[in-house]
Scaffold this motif. Structure first.
Motif, PDB file in Angstrom:
ATOM      1  N   ASP A  47      12.275  48.401  27.072  1.00 34.81           N
ATOM      2  CA  ASP A  47      13.085  49.425  27.131  1.00 34.81           C
ATOM      3  C   ASP A  47      12.732  50.482  27.534  1.00 34.81           C
ATOM      4  O   ASP A  47      11.802  50.678  27.815  1.00 34.81           O
ATOM      5  N   HIS A  49      13.073  53.863  29.066  1.00 36.41           N
ATOM      6  CA  HIS A  49      14.378  55.310  29.403  1.00 36.41           C
ATOM      7  C   HIS A  49      13.298  56.493  30.087  1.00 36.41           C
ATOM      8  O   HIS A  49      12.267  56.684  30.527  1.00 36.41           O
ATOM      9  N   HIS A  82      10.605  57.682  23.743  1.00 34.67           N
ATOM     10  CA  HIS A  82       9.873  56.340  22.742  1.00 34.67           C
ATOM     11  C   HIS A  82       9.967  55.586  24.571  1.00 34.67           C
ATOM     12  O   HIS A  82      11.376  56.139  25.600  1.00 34.67           O
TER      13      HIS A  82
HETATM   14 ZN    ZN Z   1      14.908  52.590  22.922  1.00 39.14          ZN
END
Ligand code: ZN
Ligand code: VGL
Length: 198
Positions: A47, A49, A82
Motif C-alpha cells: 500500500d 499512498h 497510513h
Molecule cells: Zn491504504
C-alpha cells in the motif's frame, strides 16, 4: 510452475503500533515466511499512498476515520493516514522475507484508493499484475496477508473474477473487521468459489 503466492500489505502501519493497526497483524509474518519457501513465484503488494491521499479522513474536513464518503467510483471508507510513500509505516515488517519476484505498489493515485492488487477501487483501472501473471503462465494463486476483509479479499475476488484459481490461507491473514466486514468478505469469497484454508 503455474502457481504463485501473493503476500498482501504486510507493512508496519498494519501491524501493532502502526497507524492502521490490524489486531495480530504481525502474527502473519512467520507463517507467510514459511509459505514463501513453498512457492517458486512470490509477489508482494505494498500500500503506497501519497501524503494527503483521498482515502485519508484527514483529507476530508469534518470527517473522522472509519466514516465513509461517496467518491465518483463508489463508497469509500476513510482511514487514518497510513502507508505514506517512503515512511517507516509504509515499509514491510522488518522480519518479513522480501526476496520475492515482484513488488506491486498500489494506491498511489491521489484521487482513488486501491485495495486490490489487480484493480483500483473503480474495479477497472489495472495495476498490471494480471499481465505479469499471465505472461508468466500462472493460473493458480495463494494469498495471505493484511487485511483479510479489505486488501486480501479485494485481491482474491478480482483474481477469481479474472479466472485464476484462488486459495486464501486464513491462518496467515488478519482482519480489520469493521461492522461485520470480515463475515461479509468471507461470504463473498466463498460465493466466488475461492478456497478458504484455515
Ligand atoms: Zn491504504
Ligand atoms: C488496507 C485499508 C486501507 C489493507 C489498505 O491493506 O487492507 N486497508 N488501505
Amino acid at each position: 510452475m503455474t502457481q504463485a503466492l501473493i503476500v498482501v500489505d504486510v507493512q508496519n502501519d498494519f501491524c501493532p503500533g502502526g497507524a492502521l493497526a490490524v489486531p495480530g497483524g504481525d502474527e502473519v509474518v512467520a507463517p507467510i515466511n514459511a509459505m514463501m519457501a513453498q512457492f517458486e513465484t512470490v509477489i508482494l503488494t505494498q500500500d503506497w499512498h501519497p501524503a494527503g491521499h483521498s482515502s485519508f479522513a484527514s483529507a476530508h474536513p469534518g470527517k473522522a476515520p472509519f466514516e465513509t464518503v461517496e467518491m465518483p467510483y463508489g463508497t469509500q471508507v476513510l482511514w487514518p493516514d497510513h502507508c505514506v510513500q517512503g515512511t517507516g509505516g509504509a515499509a514491510f515488517h522488518k522480519d518479513l522475507r522480501t526476496d520475492g519476484d515482484l513488488i506491486i505498489r498500489k494506491g498511489f493515485r491521489p484521487a482513488i484508493d486501491s485495495y486490490s492488487g489487480f484493480f483500483e477501487n473503480d474495479r477497472t483501472t489495472p495495476t498490471g499484475l494480471e499481465g505479469y501473471l499471465r505472461s508468466r503462465g500462472i493460473t493458480r494463486l495463494a494469498l495471505a496477508g493484511l487485511a483479510t476483509d479489505f486488501c486480501v479479499a479485494f485481491t482474491a475476488l478480482d483474481a477469481a473474477r479474472l479466472g485464476f484459481e484462488v486459495t486464501v490461507n486464513l491462518a496467515a491473514c488478519r482482519a480489520i473487521d469493521l461492522d461485520g466486514s470480515l463475515q461479509a468478505a468471507l461470504d463473498q469469497m466463498k460465493e466466488a468459489g475461492i478456497a478458504l484454508q484455515s
